[in-house]
Scaffold this motif. Structure first.
Motif, PDB file in Angstrom:
ATOM      1  N   PRO A 283     -10.760   1.611   4.085  1.00  0.00           N
ATOM      2  CA  PRO A 283      -9.451   0.979   4.267  1.00  0.00           C
ATOM      3  C   PRO A 283      -8.919   0.423   2.937  1.00  0.00           C
ATOM      4  O   PRO A 283      -9.610  -0.306   2.232  1.00  0.00           O
ATOM      5  CB  PRO A 283      -9.727  -0.143   5.273  1.00  0.00           C
ATOM      6  CG  PRO A 283     -11.011   0.226   5.934  1.00  0.00           C
ATOM      7  CD  PRO A 283     -11.806   0.981   4.911  1.00  0.00           C
ATOM      8  N   ALA A 284      -7.698   0.799   2.606  1.00  0.00           N
ATOM      9  CA  ALA A 284      -7.089   0.367   1.353  1.00  0.00           C
ATOM     10  C   ALA A 284      -5.676  -0.126   1.623  1.00  0.00           C
ATOM     11  O   ALA A 284      -4.971   0.389   2.500  1.00  0.00           O
ATOM     12  CB  ALA A 284      -7.065   1.514   0.333  1.00  0.00           C
ATOM     13  N   GLU A 285      -5.265  -1.121   0.848  1.00  0.00           N
ATOM     14  CA  GLU A 285      -3.935  -1.709   0.978  1.00  0.00           C
ATOM     15  C   GLU A 285      -3.262  -1.693  -0.393  1.00  0.00           C
ATOM     16  O   GLU A 285      -3.877  -2.046  -1.403  1.00  0.00           O
ATOM     17  CB  GLU A 285      -4.027  -3.147   1.501  1.00  0.00           C
ATOM     18  CG  GLU A 285      -2.669  -3.827   1.648  1.00  0.00           C
ATOM     19  CD  GLU A 285      -2.813  -5.269   2.085  1.00  0.00           C
ATOM     20  OE1 GLU A 285      -3.971  -5.732   2.098  1.00  0.00           O
ATOM     21  OE2 GLU A 285      -1.795  -5.916   2.368  1.00  0.00           O
ATOM     22  N   LEU A 286      -2.006  -1.277  -0.420  1.00  0.00           N
ATOM     23  CA  LEU A 286      -1.247  -1.187  -1.675  1.00  0.00           C
ATOM     24  C   LEU A 286      -0.142  -2.231  -1.689  1.00  0.00           C
ATOM     25  O   LEU A 286       0.642  -2.341  -0.738  1.00  0.00           O
ATOM     26  CB  LEU A 286      -0.637   0.213  -1.828  1.00  0.00           C
ATOM     27  CG  LEU A 286       0.317   0.413  -3.020  1.00  0.00           C
ATOM     28  CD1 LEU A 286      -0.425   0.233  -4.337  1.00  0.00           C
ATOM     29  CD2 LEU A 286       0.962   1.794  -2.953  1.00  0.00           C
ATOM     30  N   VAL A 287      -0.079  -2.996  -2.786  1.00  0.00           N
ATOM     31  CA  VAL A 287       0.990  -3.975  -3.004  1.00  0.00           C
ATOM     32  C   VAL A 287       1.605  -3.689  -4.365  1.00  0.00           C
ATOM     33  O   VAL A 287       0.915  -3.709  -5.386  1.00  0.00           O
ATOM     34  CB  VAL A 287       0.456  -5.422  -2.952  1.00  0.00           C
ATOM     35  CG1 VAL A 287       1.571  -6.408  -3.263  1.00  0.00           C
ATOM     36  CG2 VAL A 287      -0.151  -5.715  -1.599  1.00  0.00           C
ATOM     37  N   GLU A 288       2.899  -3.395  -4.380  1.00  0.00           N
ATOM     38  CA  GLU A 288       3.619  -3.129  -5.624  1.00  0.00           C
ATOM     39  C   GLU A 288       4.723  -4.156  -5.798  1.00  0.00           C
ATOM     40  O   GLU A 288       5.460  -4.458  -4.843  1.00  0.00           O
ATOM     41  CB  GLU A 288       4.229  -1.718  -5.615  1.00  0.00           C
ATOM     42  CG  GLU A 288       3.201  -0.616  -5.696  1.00  0.00           C
ATOM     43  CD  GLU A 288       3.861   0.751  -5.740  1.00  0.00           C
ATOM     44  OE1 GLU A 288       4.256   1.242  -4.660  1.00  0.00           O
ATOM     45  OE2 GLU A 288       3.990   1.308  -6.846  1.00  0.00           O
ATOM     46  N   ARG A 289       4.844  -4.670  -7.015  1.00  0.00           N
ATOM     47  CA  ARG A 289       5.889  -5.638  -7.331  1.00  0.00           C
ATOM     48  C   ARG A 289       6.620  -5.190  -8.592  1.00  0.00           C
ATOM     49  O   ARG A 289       5.982  -4.723  -9.545  1.00  0.00           O
ATOM     50  CB  ARG A 289       5.305  -7.034  -7.546  1.00  0.00           C
ATOM     51  CG  ARG A 289       4.810  -7.690  -6.258  1.00  0.00           C
ATOM     52  CD  ARG A 289       4.462  -9.157  -6.491  1.00  0.00           C
ATOM     53  NE  ARG A 289       4.081  -9.808  -5.264  1.00  0.00           N
ATOM     54  CZ  ARG A 289       3.756 -11.099  -5.158  1.00  0.00           C
ATOM     55  NH1 ARG A 289       3.755 -11.847  -6.250  1.00  0.00           N
ATOM     56  NH2 ARG A 289       3.422 -11.618  -4.000  1.00  0.00           N
ATOM     57  N   GLY A 290       7.926  -5.331  -8.586  1.00  0.00           N
ATOM     58  CA  GLY A 290       8.709  -4.946  -9.746  1.00  0.00           C
ATOM     59  C   GLY A 290       9.309  -3.565  -9.592  1.00  0.00           C
ATOM     60  O   GLY A 290       9.174  -2.905  -8.554  1.00  0.00           O
ATOM     61  N   ASP A 291       9.958  -3.134 -10.646  1.00  0.00           N
ATOM     62  CA  ASP A 291      10.665  -1.851 -10.662  1.00  0.00           C
ATOM     63  C   ASP A 291       9.793  -0.795 -11.334  1.00  0.00           C
ATOM     64  O   ASP A 291       9.396  -0.960 -12.498  1.00  0.00           O
ATOM     65  CB  ASP A 291      11.988  -2.018 -11.422  1.00  0.00           C
ATOM     66  CG  ASP A 291      12.847  -0.774 -11.350  1.00  0.00           C
ATOM     67  OD1 ASP A 291      12.436   0.206 -10.695  1.00  0.00           O
ATOM     68  OD2 ASP A 291      13.937  -0.777 -11.958  1.00  0.00           O
TER      69      ASP A 291
END
Length: 401
Positions: A283-291
């Motif tokens: 199980p993996a979770e992706l969090v992206e912030r910014g452009d």
């Protein structure tokens, strides 16, 4: 570097702090008698003091509505001037120190700097001209008042013109440098293509010719040889030569063909990578912030490789662990963090032996090529973390993608 640009990422907080500072400064200057405050203040004086504070607080909107801020402060200054003379409703303790609020200097800066079009600039100059008349009070001729008024309303626009010209110059130089970089990269690609074509021609003209002669001589030897062993050896030599010619022809074709672009996915493929990991039992979770567009193509591909290598290591060495992938895009850097929890089971020994053990080493070398840094090691809670700091922009020609 990103901390030094905090004010660019939080303009509302900066404008609020500036507005509060100017409001406090104007209020303190008024109460100490440095401007229109009367010796015995009444209700009207306190109402005007509150109106002055509200007018100064409009500096919060100096970026979005600069003309409105100028209009509000100009209206307040004109109202105070009319109440003093000719209405005589307010008698200052020091009649010679009736100045416009300090906030007018910053308010005059906004219309010129934030008016980007020619039409907005013309409107800004007209409004500032009327603003100057209100602040300088030419209908009550006084050298000191006119001089201070002109300074209050002229310093801001002059500074705005300077900073705007500087911004345009920096943008022009940046664009010129990027264009020169692109041209240099194109010239380098052209030189590589020409060199590949030259090498292909040399191999075709020299090596192919010699090998063809060897094949012909082996074929002739097979026909003219008197014993069977010699004929068999000649046939084997001829067959090997024919195979070498076929392989050489393929190699020449590869050299004459321009290499394909790097097919490594960009950060757009991170979601698919994380989904594949989850489907495979990790199980993996992706969090992206910014452009994402802040990262140049080379940095984007490097980001993808970091996440892919980290997930591969989790699959091999930490079965049953949960993975958190975090990617932050900023103006000057890209930060990638892949952290997994404690594994729930024992790793498969046969699976772990399939690796070369050089994954992190190769990844660190690739990160260093783009002038970044990589940290990989165990966490205090028993998990493992791979973290990388990359510059947001790396010219394509200077990095090995």
């Amino acid at each position: 570097m990103s901390e030094g640009r905090w004010h660019r990422r939080h303009p509302i907080a900066v404008d609020t702090a500036i507005a509060l500072c100017f409001t406090l400064a104007d209020t303190a200057a008024t109460l100490t008698g440095a401007t229109w405050w009367p010796e015995r203040p009444g209700t009207l004086a306190w109402v005007l003091l509150g109106a002055q504070a509200l007018a100064c607080l409009t500096l919060v909107a100096r970026r979005r509505a600069p003309l409105t801020v100028v209009a509000v402060l100009g209206a307040f200054t004109l109202a105070v001037t009319l109440l003093i003379s000719p209405l005589d409703a307010l008698t200052p303790a020091h009649p010679g120190n009736v100045w416009a609020p300090f906030s007018t200097a910053l308010a005059a800066y906004g219309p010129v700097f934030y008016g980007r079009t020619a039409r907005n600039r013309r409107t800004a100059y007209l409004v500032l001209g009327l603003f100057t008349l209100v602040v300088a009070r030419p209908w009550e001729p006084s050298f000191t008042v006119i001089t201070v008024g002109l300074l209050r309303t002229a310093v801001g626009p002059l500074l705005a013109l300077y900073f705007d010209a500087r911004r345009r110059l920096v943008c022009a130089l940046t664009e010129r440098a990027e264009r020169a970089e692109r041209e240099r990269h194109l010239l380098a690609e052209q030189a590589c293509a020409e060199e590949r074509a030259r090498l292909a021609g040399e191999m075709h003209d020299v090596v192919t010719h010699r090998v063809s002669l060897m094949v012909l001589q082996a074929g002739a030897l097979r026909v003219t040889a008197s014993d069977e062993a010699t004929r068999r050896a000649a046939e084997e030599l001829r067959a090997a030569g024919c195979q070498a010619l076929e392989e050489l022809r393929d190699l020449v074709g590869i050299l004459r063909t321009a290499p394909e672009d790097d097919r490594t996915p960009t950060p757009d493929g991170l979601a698919a990578l994380v989904a594949e990991s989850t489907a495979a039992g990790v199980p993996a979770e992706l969090v992206e912030r910014g452009d994402r567009s802040l990262a140049s193509p080379v940095v984007g591909r490097t980001t993808y490789r970091i996440v892919r290598e980290a997930l591969t290591n989790v699959h091999k060495h930490a079965p049953g662990a949960r993975v958190a992938v975090r990617v932050e895009y900023e103006e000057s850097r890209v930060r990638v963090v892949v952290r997994n929890t404690v594994p729930a089971g024992r790793p498969d020994s046969e699976l772990t032996r399939t690796g070369s053990g050089l994954g992190i080493t190769g990844l660190r070398r690739r990160v260093e090529l783009v002038h970044g840094s990589l940290r990989a090691g165990p966490e205090p809670d028993g998990g493992f973390c791979v973290a990388a700091d990359l510059p947001a922009y790396v010219p394509t020609a200077e990095a090995v993608a």
